[in-house]
Scaffold this active site. Structure first.
Site, PDB file in Angstrom:
ATOM      1  N   GLU A 225      44.901  26.662 -44.420  1.00  0.00           N
ATOM      2  CA  GLU A 225      43.761  27.434 -43.752  1.00  0.00           C
ATOM      3  C   GLU A 225      42.593  26.846 -43.918  1.00  0.00           C
ATOM      4  OE1 GLU A 225      44.266  31.373 -45.341  1.00  0.00           O
ATOM      5  OE2 GLU A 225      45.579  32.165 -43.766  1.00  0.00           O
TER       6      GLU A 225
ATOM      7  N   HIS B 280      56.861  44.209 -41.727  1.00  0.00           N
ATOM      8  CA  HIS B 280      55.877  43.504 -42.299  1.00  0.00           C
ATOM      9  C   HIS B 280      56.210  43.711 -43.878  1.00  0.00           C
ATOM     10  CE1 HIS B 280      51.702  42.440 -44.024  1.00  0.00           C
ATOM     11  NE2 HIS B 280      51.993  41.357 -43.435  1.00  0.00           N
ATOM     12  N   HIS B 281      56.132  42.379 -44.656  1.00  0.00           N
ATOM     13  CA  HIS B 281      56.455  42.426 -46.067  1.00  0.00           C
ATOM     14  C   HIS B 281      55.348  41.365 -46.627  1.00  0.00           C
ATOM     15  CE1 HIS B 281      61.014  43.063 -45.785  1.00  0.00           C
ATOM     16  NE2 HIS B 281      60.512  44.094 -45.530  1.00  0.00           N
ATOM     17  N   GLU B 282      54.244  42.086 -46.911  1.00  0.00           N
ATOM     18  CA  GLU B 282      53.288  41.176 -47.775  1.00  0.00           C
ATOM     19  C   GLU B 282      53.628  41.068 -49.201  1.00  0.00           C
ATOM     20  OE1 GLU B 282      50.799  39.000 -49.260  1.00  0.00           O
ATOM     21  OE2 GLU B 282      50.441  39.176 -47.028  1.00  0.00           O
TER      22      GLU B 282
ATOM     23  N   HIS C 136      53.834  33.928 -43.110  1.00  0.00           N
ATOM     24  CA  HIS C 136      52.510  33.582 -43.433  1.00  0.00           C
ATOM     25  C   HIS C 136      52.023  33.167 -44.826  1.00  0.00           C
ATOM     26  CE1 HIS C 136      50.550  35.080 -39.481  1.00  0.00           C
ATOM     27  NE2 HIS C 136      52.002  35.150 -39.221  1.00  0.00           N
ATOM     28  N   GLU C 137      51.029  32.449 -44.815  1.00  0.00           N
ATOM     29  CA  GLU C 137      50.612  31.643 -46.133  1.00  0.00           C
ATOM     30  C   GLU C 137      52.058  30.744 -46.511  1.00  0.00           C
ATOM     31  OE1 GLU C 137      48.050  34.601 -45.186  1.00  0.00           O
ATOM     32  OE2 GLU C 137      50.268  35.044 -46.243  1.00  0.00           O
TER      33      GLU C 137
ATOM     34  N   GLU D 299      52.555  30.762 -39.911  1.00  0.00           N
ATOM     35  CA  GLU D 299      50.950  30.568 -39.785  1.00  0.00           C
ATOM     36  C   GLU D 299      50.707  29.055 -40.163  1.00  0.00           C
ATOM     37  OE1 GLU D 299      47.396  33.319 -41.072  1.00  0.00           O
ATOM     38  OE2 GLU D 299      48.712  32.733 -42.681  1.00  0.00           O
TER      39      GLU D 299
ATOM     40  N   GLU E 183      42.071  35.378 -37.136  1.00  0.00           N
ATOM     41  CA  GLU E 183      41.572  36.314 -38.019  1.00  0.00           C
ATOM     42  C   GLU E 183      40.341  36.002 -38.636  1.00  0.00           C
ATOM     43  OE1 GLU E 183      44.571  34.431 -40.892  1.00  0.00           O
ATOM     44  OE2 GLU E 183      44.366  35.106 -38.710  1.00  0.00           O
TER      45      GLU E 183
END
Length: 711
Positions: free
Chosen positions: A181, A421-423, A491-492, A510, A516
């Site tokens: 990022e 969504h799974h964070e 993501h990440e 991502e 963002e």
């Protein structure tokens, strides 16, 4: 479906060739050229038995004599005393169809040499190197065969050199073991300083940069105008590769991401293959984008057509949290629009049943097929910034104000599919323990896509996002997801290396500095040159979930001091330029109401039969036209950096003898990414394949065109 054109024999020239003369004390032993014979690879061993290779393009050297070798734990290194004991030749020319993608059919044409090496020392270990020469570049990998008395290897590092021929202009991000990022830097190779760059960063959740190295893809342009991009393909059960910068010798050397917990880079049972090391080569910058070398170096599709996943546009309860309007956690104990432990300025939980239905109603009215809901499950009050994140998230238990079954039911009634969504909060062991249960819930509810996240330092301590342990976690999550008919948008993540060909449920990721950052980054967000650089660097790896479509460019009244540093026309163009099979209409529904420009988002496709890169220069501008899958409709996007410019569009990609209606969304005369970003003009014109038009792009501007055959 594979449609084989032909399989031909390959002539290997084992003598020196004009374009690749052996240097002093080196005898060239094997040689292979690309099908069009523009690219050539020479391989050999020198008088010390050190293996080397070099690459030429049209008789000019691209990669000068470069050596390679490996360091192991409890074994001597493998880097010299080799002899060639065999060379096998192969050529292939066949086509395969993409389940979804930038084009319908991909041609896979290459010539290959497989070189078998054996040490002349007492150990007599064996190593095989495979080189594939394509018209658009080179891929090579190492094969470790079974060895007498050895069942596995522990690799402390791999030393693959890429010996450059000049101080090339380079577009790079630091070789961070935890994150991609970063904003891209533009400099000469000799000016790359990743460690100094790291000191100025304040906004990435987790960083580890042990030395002056860059992450891949890294793209370069020589003084003669040749474009080169370094990356890897088929990253499976191996550590991600960064490229160490050796300014004195003007070369990159591979540096694998390690594990401080385990004390090595890679552990593998024999036999095994490494990922492919890739070098894409082109005279035009746009040809890097059109290249399918990375995909072709991966194994064929193992899942079939996966009819349960369809490319789509989506809306979501997401941007409002970054703007500080609502929160991920129901307790509002953290202001996660700035990722601090301070109490949020708003106590309104975003992921409520009522709010989800509001987004579904908007999506249903506007030809948008999906809705992402973040902050729906318990655990958000204790995730980022805490060391004890194990077991925090529950991936099946919603907050009490969110009825997931009701939301799914309401969505189905309105033709809108929920995206789960799974964070994980970078606690992959917790996710591993719950993964089957979480995917089973999705399968039960008929949910076929998940956005996963890995924000923060990896637990257990000593592991990094891009090391072998996490590479296996990411890949295994995708493979397991397929068993439950689930597609993954990570993501990440670990970087894309073309595995979407093998597992087409690996739909996007991502892996870059996303939209963002414009809402809360301390440096003011992504500069106008960011995306014209991303198109020629990160996008070469694979699809990007960038979340375009912000219409309230100045973010008023929510975020003073932050904004999106593009024009409105560029936000539309991104749906074509930045490729993904899922594209978000990322802004708030109210930002789109009464906006004529929103029609482009309603219309634009996300799956393609053809892609044509019309023009572009790395970091400056790019124009891409794409033909919608199963349709005669075309969409065109063009974006610019901070400089205004005139772009000439030749419509020769259209079918002969047809007239098309072009709806043009262009920057207004007074448009400017900072001074007047929302100025846009919409007009119509007829075009044919002989049409040619010049359009003006404002500073930080863009151009979006919808092109449909006239009845």
């Amino acid at each position: 479906m594979i449609q084989s054109r032909n399989l031909i024999g390959l002539l290997i020239i084992l003598t020196a060739f004009l374009a690749c003369q052996p240097t002093e004390n080196i005898k060239t032993e094997a040689f292979v050229k690309s099908p069009n014979e523009d690219i050539a690879v020479c391989f050999g061993v020198d008088e010390l038995g050190k293996p080397y290779y070099s690459v030429t393009y049209k008789k000019g050297t691209v990669i000068d004599t470069s050596y390679f070798g490996f360091e192991f734990k409890n074994q001597p290194p493998m880097d010299d005393e080799f002899k060639i004991i065999g060379v096998q030749e192969r050529a292939l020319d066949q086509s395969w169809d993409m389940v979804w993608g930038e084009q319908k059919t991909v041609r896979n044409q290459f010539r290959e040499i497989e070189v078998n090496l054996q040490e002349e020392s007492e150990t007599q270990r064996k190593l095989t190197v495979i080189f594939r020469a394509y018209d658009d570049g080179v891929g090579f990998r190492y094969q470790f065969p079974e060895q007498k008395g050895v069942d596995s290897l522990i690799i402390m590092d791999e030393h693959t050199d890429f010996n450059l021929t000049g101080d090339h202009m380079t577009w790079w991000i630091p070789g961070d073991w935890d994150s991609y990022e970063w904003l891209y830097s533009t400099s000469r190779f000799s000016e790359i300083d990743a460690l100094e760059r790291a000191k100025r960063n304040k906004d990435i959740a987790s960083i580890y940069i042990p030395e002056n190295a860059v992450n891949t893809p890294v793209t370069m342009r020589t003084d003669s105008g040749l474009h080169i991009s370094f990356h890897e393909a088929a990253l499976v059960d191996y550590a991600g590769m960064t490229l160490k910068v050796d300014k004195e010798n003007q070369k990159f050397t591979s540096e694998l991401v390690g594990s401080e917990r385990l004390g090595y880079k890679v552990k593998r049972k024999l036999p095994f293959d490494t990922p492919w090391r890739t070098i894409q080569i082109s005279e035009k910058a746009g040809d890097l984008i059109e290249s399918k070398l990375i995909l072709n170096l991966n194994e064929p599709n193992k899942l079939g057509n996966i009819p349960w996943f369809k490319p789509m546009k989506y809306v979501g309860i997401w941007w409002e949290m970054h703007l500080g309007i609502s929160t991920w956690d129901i307790e509002a104990t953290q202001d996660m629009s700035t990722f601090t432990k301070d109490k949020a300025t708003s106590s309104k939980h975003g992921a409520t049943t009522e709010n989800a239905k509001r987004y579904i109603d908007f999506a249903s009215k506007n030809n948008i097929e999906g809705i992402l809901v973040e902050g729906w499950n318990t655990g958000w009050s204790h995730w980022i910034g805490f060391d004890d994140r194990e077991g925090v998230f529950d991936f099946v238990t919603p907050y009490p104000d969110y009825d997931i079954e009701e939301v799914v039911k309401y969505g189905k009634e309105h033709g809108v599919e929920l995206i789960m969504h799974h964070e994980t909060s970078a606690a992959p062991r917790t996710y591993d323990q719950q993964m089957d249960t979480a995917y089973a819930l999705m399968q039960k509810l008929g949910i076929h896509s998940v956005k996963s996240g890995y924000v923060g330092p990896i637990i257990p301590k000593g592991e990094y996002h891009h090391g072998q342990w996490m590479v296996n976690h990411y890949n295994n999550a995708v493979i397991k997801a397929a068993d439950y008919q689930v597609a993954v948008n990570a993501h990440e993540p670990i970087k894309a290396t073309g595995l979407r060909r093998t597992y087409p449920n690996m739909i996007a990721r991502e892996g870059l500095r996303g939209q963002e950052f414009n809402a809360w980054a301390s440096d003011g967000g992504n500069p106008p040159e960011h995306l014209p650089t991303v198109a020629f660097t990160r996008m070469l790896a694979g699809p990007i979930d960038f979340t375009p479509g912000i219409f309230n460019i100045k973010l008023e009244p929510y975020k003073k001091g932050n904004q999106v540093n593009t024009t409105l026309a560029q936000q539309l163009a991104l749906y074509v330029v930045i490729y993904s099979p899922i594209q978000m209409a990322a802004d708030l529904p109210e930002s789109y109401e009464g906006q004529p420009a929103f029609q482009f988002i309603r219309d634009v496709a996300v799956d393609w039969d053809r892609t044509e890169v019309l023009n572009g220069e790395v970091g400056d501008f790019v124009t891409i036209a794409r033909k919608a899958k199963g349709s005669n409709d075309w969409y065109l996007g063009s974006i610019s950096d901070e400089n205004e410019r005139d772009i000439k569009i030749e419509f020769s990609f259209l079918d002969e003898g047809k007239t098309y209606e072009a709806i043009i969304y262009k920057d207004g005369e007074d448009a400017h990414w900072n001074d007047n970003p929302e100025s846009i003009v919409i007009s119509n014109m007829d075009v044919t394949n002989t049409s040619s038009e010049t359009f003006h792009l404002a500073p930080g501007g863009g151009l979006a065109i919808s092109i449909k055959p006239k009845q």
